[in-house]
Design a protein around this motif. Sequence first.
Motif, PDB file in Angstrom:
ATOM      1  N   PHE A  95     -24.643 -42.234  20.893  1.00  0.00           N
ATOM      2  CA  PHE A  95     -24.440 -43.627  21.252  1.00  0.00           C
ATOM      3  C   PHE A  95     -22.953 -43.962  21.132  1.00  0.00           C
ATOM      4  O   PHE A  95     -22.173 -43.160  20.607  1.00  0.00           O
ATOM      5  N   ASP A 110     -23.126 -44.697  14.810  1.00  0.00           N
ATOM      6  CA  ASP A 110     -24.386 -45.053  15.464  1.00  0.00           C
ATOM      7  C   ASP A 110     -25.467 -44.022  15.187  1.00  0.00           C
ATOM      8  O   ASP A 110     -26.640 -44.372  14.999  1.00  0.00           O
ATOM      9  N   TYR A 127     -26.752 -44.716  11.746  1.00  0.00           N
ATOM     10  CA  TYR A 127     -27.510 -45.972  11.741  1.00  0.00           C
ATOM     11  C   TYR A 127     -28.915 -45.772  12.307  1.00  0.00           C
ATOM     12  O   TYR A 127     -29.900 -46.251  11.734  1.00  0.00           O
ATOM     13  N   ILE A 128     -29.017 -45.060  13.411  1.00  0.00           N
ATOM     14  CA  ILE A 128     -30.321 -44.817  14.035  1.00  0.00           C
ATOM     15  C   ILE A 128     -31.239 -44.035  13.096  1.00  0.00           C
ATOM     16  O   ILE A 128     -32.407 -44.386  12.907  1.00  0.00           O
ATOM     17  N   PRO A 143     -28.611 -49.203  17.655  1.00  0.00           N
ATOM     18  CA  PRO A 143     -27.416 -49.978  17.292  1.00  0.00           C
ATOM     19  C   PRO A 143     -27.047 -50.996  18.353  1.00  0.00           C
ATOM     20  O   PRO A 143     -27.298 -50.792  19.542  1.00  0.00           O
ATOM     21  N   GLU A 175     -24.774 -52.683  20.877  1.00  0.00           N
ATOM     22  CA  GLU A 175     -23.675 -52.132  21.661  1.00  0.00           C
ATOM     23  C   GLU A 175     -22.468 -53.059  21.645  1.00  0.00           C
ATOM     24  O   GLU A 175     -22.583 -54.273  21.557  1.00  0.00           O
ATOM     25  N   TRP A 183     -19.654 -52.340  15.821  1.00  0.00           N
ATOM     26  CA  TRP A 183     -20.097 -51.362  14.828  1.00  0.00           C
ATOM     27  C   TRP A 183     -21.251 -51.989  14.061  1.00  0.00           C
ATOM     28  O   TRP A 183     -21.095 -53.010  13.399  1.00  0.00           O
ATOM     29  N   SER A 184     -22.404 -51.376  14.144  1.00  0.00           N
ATOM     30  CA  SER A 184     -23.583 -51.936  13.483  1.00  0.00           C
ATOM     31  C   SER A 184     -23.544 -51.730  11.970  1.00  0.00           C
ATOM     32  O   SER A 184     -24.104 -52.533  11.219  1.00  0.00           O
ATOM     33  N   TYR A 235     -15.466 -46.544   9.206  1.00  0.00           N
ATOM     34  CA  TYR A 235     -16.487 -47.338   9.899  1.00  0.00           C
ATOM     35  C   TYR A 235     -17.083 -48.406   8.981  1.00  0.00           C
ATOM     36  O   TYR A 235     -18.222 -48.817   9.165  1.00  0.00           O
ATOM     37  N   SER A 256     -28.505 -43.377  25.498  1.00  0.00           N
ATOM     38  CA  SER A 256     -27.673 -44.577  25.451  1.00  0.00           C
ATOM     39  C   SER A 256     -27.462 -45.212  26.817  1.00  0.00           C
ATOM     40  O   SER A 256     -27.156 -46.402  26.912  1.00  0.00           O
ATOM     41  N   ARG A 306     -31.209 -55.449  18.387  1.00  0.00           N
ATOM     42  CA  ARG A 306     -30.024 -56.306  18.253  1.00  0.00           C
ATOM     43  C   ARG A 306     -30.369 -57.608  17.532  1.00  0.00           C
ATOM     44  O   ARG A 306     -29.622 -58.056  16.639  1.00  0.00           O
TER      45      ARG A 306
END
Length: 650
Positions: free
Chosen positions: A320, A326, A329-330, A337, A339, A342-343, A378, A588, A635
């Motif tokens: 991603f 990402d 995170y996933i 995440p 888009e 930065w999640s 990050y 993605s 999101r």
Amino acid sequence: NKLKEITKLLFFIIMIICEETLFGLSVYKQFSVKIVYIVAFSTPIAIFLNLITSAFKKKIVNGVITYTLVIILGLFFATNFIYYEVYNSILSIYSIGNGGQVFQFYETILEVIYKNWLVIGLFLLPIVILIILNIFKIIRFDKTNLKKVSIQMTLIIVIQVTTVLSINIFSDESVYSDREIYNDSTSLVMIAQRFGLLTANRLEIEELLINDEETVDVVNMLELEPQDTVQEIEYNVVDIDFETLIQNEKNQKIKNIHTYMSAQIPSNKNDYTGMFEGKNLIVFVAESLSNIAVREDVTPTLYKLYSEGFQFDNFYTPIFPVSTADGEYIADTSLIPKEGVWSLPRVENNYMPYSYANAFEKLGYSSNAYHNHTATYYNRDKYMKGMGYDSYLAAGNGLEDRMVVKRWPSSDLDMINVTVDDYINNEKFVAYYMTISGHLGYTETGNVMSDKNYSLVKDLPYSYRAKCYLAAQIELDKAVESLINKLTEAGKLEDTVIVISGDHYPYGLELDEINELSEYERDSVFNIYDMPFLIWNSEMEEPVKVSKIGSSLDILPTVLNLFGVEHDSRLLMGSDILSLSESLVILSDRSFITAKGRYNSITGTFEKSVEEDFDETAYIDRISKIIQSKYQISRLILENDYYRYLKDYI
């Protein structure tokens, strides 16, 4: 003279159209953009730039602004091309504005520039053309008058409004129609492919600034089809009174999420539910670990985990836009995440009930997290705080006092050796490691771990960088071996489960270098993301072969089910791979893989993998709507701290 007056405008129009066309051809390897949209959206931008460069009385000021904008545009397109070549994604405005951490690995970037110097030179060619036009006095930098400003502003509005209206009026209603992509999709890759890079970034900025109310389409995967109709199916669900929550909720966004969640089909409990209940958990998200590096001859410990544990032979880890962040995170959240941002740091103040730390804390487990690179990279320090770990140790907040972290990259083996004692004597523990030794670049000078272990691979029949990649992953193998030894010495091995997955494919290698190490020929669209997912415990009497398709989005629900941790599977975007839930791998760019086939969203083609007849168009539309909803819900969960609204239940 009249021609010279519009030369600058024509220059900007032609430049932007050519830059967009070159970008589409070089990135997507085909002429996939719709030229009518490129012209329509490029013209208002060109007129606007022409106005900016004609705003001052002094020609030299207008000239300097013109040169500056042309240089910025050329570098913008060239930079995005370089970024895509490295990360297979579009560079978001947010990432540009947050310190450019993605550009830290300059050696790889320089290598891409060297290999693609001609394409990059073409992106920068307008600067040379502008100089020539200026030398021969073909272009003018005069101040424009008010009348011309009014005309040009009117043209900007008319062309932009007409183009947007045309998209909305004449486009069909399919999921990936022009209208849907332009209005609803937040995929920079798809928007850039359809409308151009500048339009993609403009829409990204609008998305960041505008916070609209939105509805969510509820489209489910197929209903479960139990193999044994006599046995009643149990589900991984919690008794959440969604009906009451929906009735009492005044926030429309939260009400929409409640409605979506209440309609989801949960994953079923199965023969593996609670298999590891009460055991300790050690999780690795391993930098660039591909299954091409899980080999009996080079990485025997990783191979041992595969050969004796769960064998997920159709597992994918799509990349991603924010690569490692990402990917992490996933795997950790089972959410897609957001888009353009930065999640990771946005989790900081959210309630995350199903993170490993929080989910296992309720069962009496301690939790420690580690990373052998910069603690704040990050904003990972904020992420670990939000994920609820008792402690987080990395370079810059204490790990440098225990091991050498100034080498690039630092050692996974050293990280294990200096951290295991933090938790190994606890009654129950969760340990989480984000590794770094396998990071690009794959040369002896670009990766200290490649240099350290190169003697172990130097005689293998592969190219130099392929061997350096294996050498770097040997350090992870040594780390896992040391961990197993330490668990054995402490009498904790039988009571501990090790879970390992990669954060993304090794994009530091070219596709042909990956295929050198692969057991089959991989493509750059789907198979390049074929990755490992290892789950191992020393008490497993025999390996468990899993042919079902899965992805990194499914890691968390699969682990929670294996440990018998109470959770509501409807609240996660992935599903337990060991359940009856339908398989879905989401890429993605909204391409996907299911048990029935593979869909390429860029080319719009579907490749069946089953012999049964079905309506391919309807199937693609249904899966695409599911994917769109999962993006949207993921999101909204992140933006609105949604799980906190369910805290009384979960």
